[in-house]
Design a protein around this motif. Structure first.
Motif, PDB file in Angstrom:
ATOM      1  N   VAL A  79       4.593 -24.753  18.686  1.00 53.23           N
ATOM      2  CA  VAL A  79       5.003 -23.804  19.710  1.00 53.23           C
ATOM      3  C   VAL A  79       3.880 -23.596  20.726  1.00 53.23           C
ATOM      4  N   TRP A  80       4.234 -23.719  21.975  1.00 55.09           N
ATOM      5  CA  TRP A  80       3.342 -23.395  23.077  1.00 55.09           C
ATOM      6  C   TRP A  80       3.505 -21.904  23.386  1.00 55.09           C
ATOM      7  N   ILE A  81       2.407 -21.182  23.415  1.00 54.99           N
ATOM      8  CA  ILE A  81       2.422 -19.751  23.717  1.00 54.99           C
ATOM      9  C   ILE A  81       1.834 -19.596  25.115  1.00 54.99           C
ATOM     10  N   VAL A  82       2.645 -19.096  26.045  1.00 57.64           N
ATOM     11  CA  VAL A  82       2.290 -19.165  27.465  1.00 57.64           C
ATOM     12  C   VAL A  82       2.304 -17.787  28.119  1.00 57.64           C
ATOM     13  N   ASP A  83       1.215 -17.459  28.771  1.00 53.02           N
ATOM     14  CA  ASP A  83       1.175 -16.331  29.707  1.00 53.02           C
ATOM     15  C   ASP A  83       0.843 -16.932  31.071  1.00 53.02           C
ATOM     16  N   PRO A  84       1.827 -17.061  31.947  1.00 53.32           N
ATOM     17  CA  PRO A  84       1.600 -17.790  33.199  1.00 53.32           C
ATOM     18  C   PRO A  84       0.573 -17.141  34.114  1.00 53.32           C
ATOM     19  N   VAL A  85       0.604 -15.808  34.197  1.00 51.73           N
ATOM     20  CA  VAL A  85      -0.416 -15.077  34.970  1.00 51.73           C
ATOM     21  C   VAL A  85      -0.848 -13.887  34.124  1.00 51.73           C
ATOM     22  N   ASP A  86      -1.942 -14.024  33.441  1.00 51.81           N
ATOM     23  CA  ASP A  86      -2.504 -12.924  32.667  1.00 51.81           C
ATOM     24  C   ASP A  86      -3.416 -12.131  33.600  1.00 51.81           C
ATOM     25  N   GLY A  87      -3.148 -10.838  33.714  1.00 49.50           N
ATOM     26  CA  GLY A  87      -3.841 -10.048  34.722  1.00 49.50           C
ATOM     27  C   GLY A  87      -3.024 -10.005  36.004  1.00 49.50           C
ATOM     28  N   THR A  88      -1.693  -9.835  35.832  1.00 49.45           N
ATOM     29  CA  THR A  88      -0.825  -9.816  37.019  1.00 49.45           C
ATOM     30  C   THR A  88      -1.213  -8.687  37.974  1.00 49.45           C
ATOM     31  N   ARG A  89      -1.645  -7.554  37.427  1.00 48.37           N
ATOM     32  CA  ARG A  89      -2.048  -6.440  38.300  1.00 48.37           C
ATOM     33  C   ARG A  89      -3.186  -6.854  39.210  1.00 48.37           C
ATOM     34  N   GLN A  90      -4.167  -7.576  38.638  1.00 48.65           N
ATOM     35  CA  GLN A  90      -5.281  -8.057  39.452  1.00 48.65           C
ATOM     36  C   GLN A  90      -4.785  -9.072  40.487  1.00 48.65           C
ATOM     37  N   PHE A  91      -3.911  -9.962  40.050  1.00 51.32           N
ATOM     38  CA  PHE A  91      -3.341 -10.969  40.955  1.00 51.32           C
ATOM     39  C   PHE A  91      -2.645 -10.306  42.136  1.00 51.32           C
ATOM     40  N   VAL A  92      -1.848  -9.294  41.856  1.00 49.78           N
ATOM     41  CA  VAL A  92      -1.115  -8.592  42.903  1.00 49.78           C
ATOM     42  C   VAL A  92      -2.064  -7.921  43.891  1.00 49.78           C
TER      43      VAL A  92
ATOM     44  N   GLN B 128       1.248 -23.769  15.159  1.00 44.51           N
ATOM     45  CA  GLN B 128       2.322 -24.214  14.262  1.00 44.51           C
ATOM     46  C   GLN B 128       2.215 -23.410  12.974  1.00 44.51           C
ATOM     47  N   GLY B 129       3.352 -22.877  12.531  1.00 47.42           N
ATOM     48  CA  GLY B 129       3.358 -22.123  11.279  1.00 47.42           C
ATOM     49  C   GLY B 129       2.409 -20.941  11.278  1.00 47.42           C
ATOM     50  N   GLY B 130       2.186 -20.349  12.439  1.00 51.67           N
ATOM     51  CA  GLY B 130       1.302 -19.195  12.532  1.00 51.67           C
ATOM     52  C   GLY B 130      -0.164 -19.529  12.687  1.00 51.67           C
ATOM     53  N   ASP B 131      -0.505 -20.825  12.660  1.00 54.32           N
ATOM     54  CA  ASP B 131      -1.902 -21.254  12.795  1.00 54.32           C
ATOM     55  C   ASP B 131      -2.171 -21.730  14.219  1.00 54.32           C
ATOM     56  N   LEU B 132      -3.231 -21.231  14.812  1.00 55.59           N
ATOM     57  CA  LEU B 132      -3.629 -21.665  16.146  1.00 55.59           C
ATOM     58  C   LEU B 132      -4.348 -23.002  16.064  1.00 55.59           C
ATOM     59  N   LEU B 133      -3.936 -23.938  16.915  1.00 57.30           N
ATOM     60  CA  LEU B 133      -4.501 -25.283  16.908  1.00 57.30           C
ATOM     61  C   LEU B 133      -5.365 -25.563  18.133  1.00 57.30           C
ATOM     62  N   ALA B 134      -4.975 -25.031  19.286  1.00 55.77           N
ATOM     63  CA  ALA B 134      -5.714 -25.312  20.522  1.00 55.77           C
ATOM     64  C   ALA B 134      -5.378 -24.237  21.543  1.00 55.77           C
ATOM     65  N   SER B 135      -6.279 -24.059  22.505  1.00 55.09           N
ATOM     66  CA  SER B 135      -5.993 -23.087  23.564  1.00 55.09           C
ATOM     67  C   SER B 135      -6.697 -23.473  24.850  1.00 55.09           C
ATOM     68  N   TRP B 136      -6.082 -23.010  25.939  1.00 52.66           N
ATOM     69  CA  TRP B 136      -6.601 -23.256  27.283  1.00 52.66           C
ATOM     70  C   TRP B 136      -6.561 -21.942  28.063  1.00 52.66           C
ATOM     71  N   THR B 137      -7.665 -21.581  28.681  1.00 50.53           N
ATOM     72  CA  THR B 137      -7.768 -20.392  29.522  1.00 50.53           C
ATOM     73  C   THR B 137      -8.238 -20.859  30.887  1.00 50.53           C
TER      74      THR B 137
ATOM     75  N   TRP C 131       1.260 -13.918  23.642  1.00 48.93           N
ATOM     76  CA  TRP C 131       0.806 -14.620  24.845  1.00 48.93           C
ATOM     77  C   TRP C 131      -0.480 -14.025  25.422  1.00 48.93           C
ATOM     78  N   ASP C 132      -0.744 -12.752  25.148  1.00 56.31           N
ATOM     79  CA  ASP C 132      -1.977 -12.145  25.634  1.00 56.31           C
ATOM     80  C   ASP C 132      -3.186 -12.517  24.781  1.00 56.31           C
ATOM     81  N   HIS C 133      -2.962 -12.827  23.489  1.00 55.82           N
ATOM     82  CA  HIS C 133      -4.072 -12.913  22.551  1.00 55.82           C
ATOM     83  C   HIS C 133      -4.309 -14.290  21.929  1.00 55.82           C
ATOM     84  N   ALA C 134      -3.269 -15.120  21.839  1.00 55.48           N
ATOM     85  CA  ALA C 134      -3.410 -16.370  21.086  1.00 55.48           C
ATOM     86  C   ALA C 134      -4.546 -17.239  21.613  1.00 55.48           C
TER      87      ALA C 134
END
Length: 279
Positions: free
Chosen positions: A96-109, A123-132, A224-227
């Motif tokens: 599963v891909w966990i996506v927050d397209p714009v984190d900090g929308t208030r700042q963006f606005v 997968q199965g509750g385990d985090l495998l990789a992340s991109w910020t 999506w905020d924390h993964a």
């Protein structure tokens, strides 16, 4: 599927990074400081905003990420807002891909560059990789489970606070806390700790991973905020725990607030203060 995932983590990282950059270039960056009033909507009050950039970037990422990893699914903030049952995919067997397209929308606005796009693979509750990815700051942080964390190619190491230093802790906005959680967070108002309101959650996690912020204490658990940040902090040498002393669960049901910090000793201190405030 396990072998396919391992191969993907070994060889597909650059493709994911490119997909994120393309989504931001197409849907987010052109709208930064260019939003019209009708392109901004309040979801749950003035501190919970959504824009056309959020929606279109999530659609872009949903298509590109599932193309990169056939058989995967997406749990995105805007998709869950439209259909809460989407969140249940976090407990399924598919990657599963966990996506927050714009984190900090208030700042963006508000035209503040302190926003980012967050993508995590689990997968199965385990985090495998992340991109910020913070496009306005030209920063891309990547973490792969068991392989460390990097920011623009440089290794990240959270380190530990200096003995006796005042701990800076980013905390939840009061609008997103229950009375019990407020009491717990009051435990941080003590000598040697300096709490402050958080900005973009993803960038606060990045600040911990690079040793510029000591800890966070958050009272909401949307994956999506924390993964992405939790894996980033862990791979940089940090740790996390809920107020009950347990590991954060992606699918929810966590005792809140929870903390992530530069090192295990700081996590233990923050949890103790939260427990004291909660009692």
């Amino acid at each position: 599927m396990i072998e396919e995932l391992e191969d993907f983590l070994e060889n597909g990282q650059a493709d994911v990074e490119e997909a994120i950059r393309k989504a931001a270039a197409a849907e987010i960056v052109p709208r930064f400081r260019q939003l019209a009033a009708h392109e901004i909507v309040e979801k749950n009050g003035p501190h919970d905003l959504v824009t056309v950039a959020d929606r279109l970037a999530e659609e872009h990422l949903t298509a590109s990420l599932t193309d990169l990893l056939p058989g995967s699914v997406v749990v995105g903030e805007e998709a869950v807002h439209a259909d809460a049952s989407v969140y249940e995919q976090l407990a399924g067997d598919a990657p599963v891909w966990i996506v927050d397209p714009v984190d900090g929308t208030r700042q963006f606005v508000h035209g503040d560059p302190g926003f980012c796009t967050l993508v995590a693979l689990a997968q199965g509750g385990d985090l495998l990789a992340s991109w910020t990815y913070a496009p306005a700051l030209d920063e891309m942080a990547v973490a792969i489970r068991g392989r460390g964390a990097r920011l623009n190619g440089r290794v990240l190491h959270s380190g530990a606070p200096e003995p006796g230093q005042v701990l800076e802790v980013a905390t939840s906005h009061p609008d997103f806390t229950t009375p019990d959680q407020k009491r717990a967070l009051l435990g941080l108002r003590t000598e040697g700790v300096q709490p402050r309101p958080c900005g973009s959650a993803g960038l606060e996690y990045l600040a911990i991973a690079r040793g510029e912020l000591d800890a966070i204490a958050f009272s909401w658990e949307n994956a999506w905020d924390h993964a992405a940040g939790l894996l980033l902090v862990a791979e940089a040498g940090g740790a996390h725990r809920t107020v009950a002393g347990e590991q954060f669960r992606l699918a929810g049901g966590n005792a809140l607030p929870f903390t992530a910090a530069r090192d295990e000793a700081t996590v233990e201190r923050i949890v103790g203060l939260l427990q004291g405030g909660h009692s």
